[in-house]
Design an enzyme around this catalytic site. Structure first.
Site, short mmCIF file in Angstrom:
data_model
loop_
_atom_site.label_atom_id
_atom_site.label_comp_id
_atom_site.label_asym_id
_atom_site.label_seq_id
_atom_site.Cartn_x
_atom_site.Cartn_y
_atom_site.Cartn_z
N CYS A 1 -5.59 6.81 -3.82
CA CYS A 1 -6.27 6.05 -4.89
C CYS A 1 -7.75 5.81 -4.60
O CYS A 1 -8.52 5.52 -5.51
CB CYS A 1 -5.56 4.74 -5.14
SG CYS A 1 -3.87 4.97 -5.71
N HIS B 1 -10.77 0.34 -9.06
CA HIS B 1 -9.54 1.13 -9.19
C HIS B 1 -8.57 0.33 -10.06
O HIS B 1 -8.41 -0.88 -9.87
CB HIS B 1 -8.94 1.39 -7.81
CG HIS B 1 -7.59 2.01 -7.86
ND1 HIS B 1 -7.30 3.09 -8.66
CD2 HIS B 1 -6.42 1.70 -7.22
CE1 HIS B 1 -6.03 3.42 -8.50
NE2 HIS B 1 -5.47 2.59 -7.64
N ASN C 1 -1.88 3.17 -13.50
CA ASN C 1 -2.56 3.55 -12.27
C ASN C 1 -2.62 5.08 -12.19
O ASN C 1 -1.59 5.72 -11.98
CB ASN C 1 -1.79 2.96 -11.08
CG ASN C 1 -2.45 3.25 -9.74
OD1 ASN C 1 -3.33 4.10 -9.65
ND2 ASN C 1 -2.02 2.56 -8.71
O1 UT7 Z 1 -2.98 2.29 -6.34
C1 UT7 Z 1 -2.57 2.09 -5.03
C2 UT7 Z 1 -2.47 0.68 -4.75
N1 UT7 Z 1 -1.30 0.12 -5.36
C3 UT7 Z 1 -1.35 -1.12 -5.75
O2 UT7 Z 1 -2.40 -1.71 -5.71
C4 UT7 Z 1 -0.07 -1.80 -6.20
C5 UT7 Z 1 0.01 -3.14 -5.54
N2 UT7 Z 1 1.16 -3.93 -5.90
C6 UT7 Z 1 1.37 -4.41 -7.15
O3 UT7 Z 1 0.65 -4.11 -8.07
C7 UT7 Z 1 2.52 -5.37 -7.34
O4 UT7 Z 1 3.03 -5.75 -6.09
C8 UT7 Z 1 3.67 -4.82 -8.21
C9 UT7 Z 1 3.23 -4.72 -9.67
C10 UT7 Z 1 4.08 -3.47 -7.69
C11 UT7 Z 1 4.87 -5.76 -8.17
O5 UT7 Z 1 4.49 -7.07 -8.52
P1 UT7 Z 1 4.97 -8.31 -7.63
O6 UT7 Z 1 4.55 -9.52 -8.32
O7 UT7 Z 1 4.44 -8.10 -6.24
O8 UT7 Z 1 6.53 -8.18 -7.70
P2 UT7 Z 1 7.57 -7.97 -6.50
O9 UT7 Z 1 7.44 -6.59 -5.95
O10 UT7 Z 1 7.49 -9.11 -5.57
O11 UT7 Z 1 8.90 -8.05 -7.31
C12 UT7 Z 1 9.32 -9.26 -7.93
C13 UT7 Z 1 10.69 -9.01 -8.53
C14 UT7 Z 1 11.65 -8.37 -7.56
O12 UT7 Z 1 12.94 -8.94 -7.79
P3 UT7 Z 1 13.52 -10.05 -6.78
O13 UT7 Z 1 13.60 -9.32 -5.46
O14 UT7 Z 1 12.51 -11.15 -6.78
O15 UT7 Z 1 14.82 -10.36 -7.39
C15 UT7 Z 1 11.68 -6.93 -7.99
O16 UT7 Z 1 12.91 -6.29 -7.70
O17 UT7 Z 1 10.56 -8.10 -9.63
C16 UT7 Z 1 11.48 -7.05 -9.47
N3 UT7 Z 1 10.95 -5.84 -10.08
C17 UT7 Z 1 11.07 -5.57 -11.38
N4 UT7 Z 1 11.65 -6.25 -12.39
C18 UT7 Z 1 11.59 -5.73 -13.62
C19 UT7 Z 1 10.24 -4.84 -9.49
N5 UT7 Z 1 9.91 -3.92 -10.41
C20 UT7 Z 1 10.39 -4.36 -11.59
C21 UT7 Z 1 10.37 -3.84 -12.89
N6 UT7 Z 1 10.97 -4.56 -13.87
N7 UT7 Z 1 9.76 -2.68 -13.22
#
Ligand code: UT7
Length: 323
Positions: free
Chosen positions: A114, A250, A280
């Site tokens: 990225c 980004h 992204n």
């Molecule tokens: O480009 C390269 C760099 N990449 C990035 O910058 C991405 C960086 N990370 C992020 O943007 C965020 O961490 C995400 C958007 C990927 C996730 O957001 P988050 O607020 O960190 O959520 P999380 O991973 O902590 O997940 C929270 C909950 C989890 O459930 P539990 O374990 O709390 O029950 C996930 O399983 O959300 C769940 N979850 C979803 N729920 C519905 C994860 N993906 C989804 C989904 N729909 N698509």
């Protein structure tokens, strides 16, 4: 007199197929609401099945050349930032070179995921400053839809395909911050973090593999490292966030974009945001956002623009330029 790499043109290309968040609801335990609120993404584009990264890259390059009023034979170097090349080799850049009818000069790919476009831009700047090149096309082009695991809701809803390109040309400045062109760059990587964002395939496994990400971990690094690299690049010029007209970050997650702007002391009125429309697109996201920002009248000649990105590696960096 100081040799500078000045932007002469910008352009982009997005594949026709637009996929709304709601389309994922049929096959995954996810909702439009979750995707919007956690990432800011509303839709993304996916390339056609027979459409390789080089096709996206070539179309973006043509748009940037048109914008610059130049033709391919006037370019003497092409750098394509991509992690999703058509083939293991040759480079996407040489494919674009042939498509543009460019028979001289040289072309190569850079792979910093990225952060690839930022690394490409810094390399193009070095080629121009050293006198190796006069006019460089820097392209970010990706088809991340090809490396998605469609059963992994934590990743497959976040990425999209697209391409953007800049034409840089050597010009003389007076060496001050009021020169047009690239003013400062800052590049970093730390391979100790390679396990939090990677593809579990590649040549040595004889598979293409799928993107794997510990989203929360990447998020944790992102705001801190992005604000730090922007601070370092601006610091080389004696500048701060107050001197910045536009941050063009980004486009991975609106919460990262907002958090970084806040840490830099820049209001969101000075940030170009396209993540809602493109998702992204990895190395393509910054040139796409630059092209959209120029087309909609946000970025104007003379503006101080900071581009910053982080991705797999981890690799991150920033470039300060006067448009
Ligand atoms: O480009 C390269 C760099 N990449 C990035 O910058 C991405 C960086 N990370 C992020 O943007 C965020 O961490 C995400 C958007 C990927 C996730 O957001 P988050 O607020 O960190 O959520 P999380 O991973 O902590 O997940 C929270 C909950 C989890 O459930 P539990 O374990 O709390 O029950 C996930 O399983 O959300 C769940 N979850 C979803 N729920 C519905 C994860 N993906 C989804 C989904 N729909 N698509």
């Amino acid at each position: 007199m100081t040799r500078r790499a000045v932007v002469r043109g910008v352009g982009h290309y997005l594949p026709d197929r637009i996929v709304a968040n709601s389309e994922f609801e049929a096959s995954l335990d996810t909702t439009d609401e979750w995707i919007r609120s956690r990432s800011g993404i509303e839709r993304r584009h996916f390339a056609a099945e027979d459409q390789p990264t080089s096709d996206l890259a070539t179309r973006a390059a043509r748009a940037a050349l048109d914008n610059a009023g130049m033709t391919g034979d006037q370019i003497d170097a092409i750098i394509v930032a991509t992690s999703t090349p058509d083939l293991t080799f040759p480079s996407v850049a040489t494919m674009v070179q042939a498509e543009l009818g460019m028979t001289g000069g040289f072309a190569f790919d850079v792979q910093a995921v990225c952060a690839g476009f930022v690394f490409g831009l810094a390399n193009a700047n070095a080629l121009i400053i050293s006198g190796q090149a006069e006019r460089v096309l820097v392209i970010g082009a990706e088809t991340f839809s090809r490396i998605m695991d469609w059963s992994d809701r934590g990743t497959c809803v976040l990425f999209g395909d697209g391409a953007g390109a800049l034409v840089l040309e050597a010009a003389e400045g007076d060496g001050s911050n009021s020169d047009r062109g690239i003013l400062a760059t800052d590049l970093n990587s730390d391979g100790r973090h390679r396990d939090i964002l990677y593809v579990d395939g590649g040549v040595s496994t004889q598979t293409t593999g799928h993107l794997r990400m510990q989203g929360k971990e990447v998020f944790r690094h992102a705001i801190e490292k992005l604000a730090a690299t922007a601070h370092t690049a601006l610091g080389k010029l004696g500048m701060t966030g107050a001197d910045v007209d536009w941050i063009v970050p980004h486009q991975a997650n609106i919460r990262i974009i907002q958090g970084t702007a806040k840490k830099m002391g820049v209001s969101m009125d000075h940030v170009v945001v396209t993540v809602q429309d493109h998702g992204n697109t990895s190395a393509a996201s910054i040139p796409l956002a630059l092209s959209v920002g120029v087309a909609n009248g946000q970025i104007k000649q003379g503006d101080v623009v900071v581009v910053e990105a982080i991705g797999g590696g981890l690799a991150w960096g920033s470039v300060v330029l006067r448009w």
